[in-house]
Scaffold this motif. Structure first.
Motif, short mmCIF file in Angstrom:
data_model
loop_
_atom_site.label_atom_id
_atom_site.label_comp_id
_atom_site.label_asym_id
_atom_site.label_seq_id
_atom_site.Cartn_x
_atom_site.Cartn_y
_atom_site.Cartn_z
N VAL A 1 0.85 -1.19 0.00
CA VAL A 1 0.00 0.00 0.00
C VAL A 1 0.89 1.24 0.00
N ALA A 2 0.26 2.41 -0.04
CA ALA A 2 1.03 3.66 -0.11
C ALA A 2 1.96 3.83 1.09
N GLU A 3 1.55 3.32 2.27
CA GLU A 3 2.37 3.48 3.47
C GLU A 3 3.48 2.45 3.59
N GLY A 4 3.36 1.34 2.86
CA GLY A 4 4.39 0.30 2.95
C GLY A 4 3.80 -1.08 2.73
N LEU A 5 4.33 -2.07 3.47
CA LEU A 5 3.85 -3.45 3.38
C LEU A 5 2.77 -3.66 4.44
N ARG A 6 1.57 -4.09 4.00
CA ARG A 6 0.47 -4.32 4.93
C ARG A 6 0.24 -5.82 5.11
N ILE A 7 0.20 -6.25 6.37
CA ILE A 7 -0.09 -7.64 6.72
C ILE A 7 -1.39 -7.63 7.51
N GLN A 8 -2.41 -8.30 7.00
CA GLN A 8 -3.70 -8.32 7.67
C GLN A 8 -4.05 -9.74 8.12
N GLU B 1 13.73 -7.91 11.11
CA GLU B 1 14.76 -8.02 10.08
C GLU B 1 14.88 -6.76 9.23
N VAL B 2 13.96 -5.83 9.38
CA VAL B 2 14.04 -4.56 8.65
C VAL B 2 14.03 -3.41 9.65
N PRO B 3 14.65 -2.28 9.30
CA PRO B 3 14.72 -1.16 10.25
C PRO B 3 13.45 -0.32 10.30
N ASN B 4 12.46 -0.66 9.50
CA ASN B 4 11.26 0.18 9.39
C ASN B 4 10.39 0.12 10.64
N ALA B 5 9.72 1.21 10.90
CA ALA B 5 8.76 1.28 12.01
C ALA B 5 7.46 0.57 11.61
N ILE C 1 -21.05 -5.10 5.32
CA ILE C 1 -20.34 -4.56 6.49
C ILE C 1 -20.41 -5.48 7.70
N TYR C 2 -21.18 -6.56 7.59
CA TYR C 2 -21.27 -7.53 8.69
C TYR C 2 -20.41 -8.77 8.41
N ASN C 3 -19.69 -8.76 7.29
CA ASN C 3 -18.84 -9.90 6.93
C ASN C 3 -17.75 -10.07 7.99
N PRO C 4 -17.49 -11.31 8.45
CA PRO C 4 -16.46 -11.53 9.49
C PRO C 4 -15.08 -11.03 9.11
N ILE C 5 -14.75 -10.96 7.79
CA ILE C 5 -13.40 -10.52 7.43
C ILE C 5 -13.17 -9.05 7.75
N ASN C 6 -14.24 -8.32 8.03
CA ASN C 6 -14.08 -6.93 8.46
C ASN C 6 -13.48 -6.84 9.86
N ARG C 7 -13.57 -7.92 10.62
CA ARG C 7 -12.90 -7.98 11.93
C ARG C 7 -11.47 -8.43 11.68
N ARG C 8 -10.54 -7.52 11.88
CA ARG C 8 -9.16 -7.84 11.52
C ARG C 8 -8.17 -6.96 12.26
N ILE C 9 -6.91 -7.42 12.25
CA ILE C 9 -5.78 -6.63 12.73
C ILE C 9 -4.90 -6.34 11.52
N SER C 10 -4.59 -5.08 11.35
CA SER C 10 -3.76 -4.66 10.22
C SER C 10 -2.40 -4.18 10.73
N ILE C 11 -1.35 -4.81 10.22
CA ILE C 11 0.03 -4.44 10.59
C ILE C 11 0.69 -3.86 9.34
N VAL C 12 1.12 -2.61 9.42
CA VAL C 12 1.77 -1.97 8.27
C VAL C 12 3.23 -1.69 8.61
N GLU D 1 8.81 7.54 4.17
CA GLU D 1 7.96 8.71 3.94
C GLU D 1 6.74 8.68 4.85
N ALA D 2 6.09 7.50 4.96
CA ALA D 2 4.92 7.38 5.82
C ALA D 2 5.31 7.59 7.29
N GLU D 3 6.45 7.05 7.67
CA GLU D 3 6.91 7.23 9.05
C GLU D 3 7.13 8.71 9.36
N SER D 4 7.74 9.42 8.41
CA SER D 4 7.97 10.85 8.60
C SER D 4 6.66 11.62 8.71
N ASP D 5 5.67 11.24 7.90
CA ASP D 5 4.36 11.91 7.95
C ASP D 5 3.68 11.70 9.29
#
Length: 298
Positions: free
Chosen positions: A148-155, A189-193, A256-267, A272-276
């Motif tokens: 995504v625009a902010e980086g790598l997203r793991i959901q 393994e990566v220095p990213n926040a 909007i009631y689909n169970p996949i809407n319940r999630r944890i998103s790790i980016v 650039e996103a960190e600086s913002d």
């Protein structure tokens, strides 16, 4: 009457003079011709040995030299063009002409390659884990990776009969512990926040303390995930943001009631996103040394 045959025959011989001396003017003309030919072949050699970017810079210069002069830097289009431009180049390191790409662009390219490599490594690790552990194989569909625009997203998303958390609670199920701890090892393994966010479906939260809604539930689940990542070995300083979105950003907008809407998103944030994020949080840039120096005693 005299006999004409007895008249003497006079033969006039006209001696023509030779051509006059023309001087050395032809030598000067020939030298000019040879010089012009040498310049022409030198020009052909130069045009054949430079890059396309340089050729474009030369072409742009002769098309609109005023524009090039105002543009600054080292020329038109490319940073390595032959024609040096005028003006003030804000990205220069020393003198007038910048050398190479700006550091921000170079860092962004490195960041993108690093996150792409992390995505491939994570996918390979999950494939290996699935082969080694048949129990983990049933959770493969609950892991979603994308750039995504902010980086790598793991959901990590819920399924109908396989939620990450106990109903109406921020307590993790057993499989969620294992997945989050595996992710923690990779994130180091990566220095990213890292940024964490919790999401719920649109079902209204029932019971519990007064005023407790999906906003509170999603925030607590995100924070519970943060604690689990740290238990898995993630450095605490790498976590930059933890927030809850309630049900306002559904993954499935059609249901909007689909169970996949319940999630944890790790980016895994790019620089650039960190600086913002730091800027939005009010972090100030480093002040000059003179500003930080203590005031002289009066």
């Amino acid at each position: 009457m005299s006999d004409d045959s007895q008249r003497p025959i006079v033969v006039k011989k006209i001696k023509k003079g030779g051509h006059g001396h023309h001087g050395g003017a032809w030598k000067i003309a020939y030298a000019d011709f040879v010089t012009a030919m040498m310049a022409f072949f030198l020009l052909m050699w130069l045009l054949g040995s430079v890059s396309k970017g340089n050729l474009k810079g030369v072409s742009d210069y002769f098309s609109n030299p005023v524009k090039i002069a105002n543009a600054g830097g080292s020329g038109a289009g490319e940073s390595d063009t032959v024609i040096q431009g005028g003006g003030n180049d804000l990205t220069k390191q020393a003198g007038q002409v910048k050398k190479g790409d700006p550091p921000s662009q170079t860092e962004a390219a490195k960041d993108k390659r690093r996150l792409s490599a992390l995505k491939q490594k994570f996918e390979a690790l999950m494939d290996n884990k699935i082969k080694e552990n048949s129990k983990l194989a049933q959770y493969k569909n609950q892991l979603k990776l994308d750039m995504v625009a902010e980086g790598l997203r793991i959901q990590i998303v819920d399924e109908q009969n396989r939620p990450m958390f106990k109903s109406g609670s921020s307590e993790l199920e057993s499989f969620a512990h294992e997945i989050l701890q595996e992710i923690a090892q990779l994130l180091n393994e990566v220095p990213n926040a890292v940024s964490l966010s919790g999401h719920t479906d649109a079902s209204k939260f029932a019971g519990g303390a007064a005023g407790f809604t999906n906003w509170e539930l999603s925030s607590e689940r995100a924070n519970a995930s943060r604690r689990e990542l740290i238990l898995g070995g993630l450095e605490q300083t790498k976590i930059l943001r933890v927030n809850g979105f309630g049900d306002v950003v559904p993954l499935d907008k059609n249901n909007i009631y689909n169970p996949i809407n319940r999630r944890i998103s790790i980016v895994v944030l790019n620089k650039e996103a960190e600086s913002d994020i730091r800027s939005q949080a009010g972090e100030q840039q480093d002040a000059p040394a003179e500003a930080n120096a203590p005031a002289a005693e009066k």
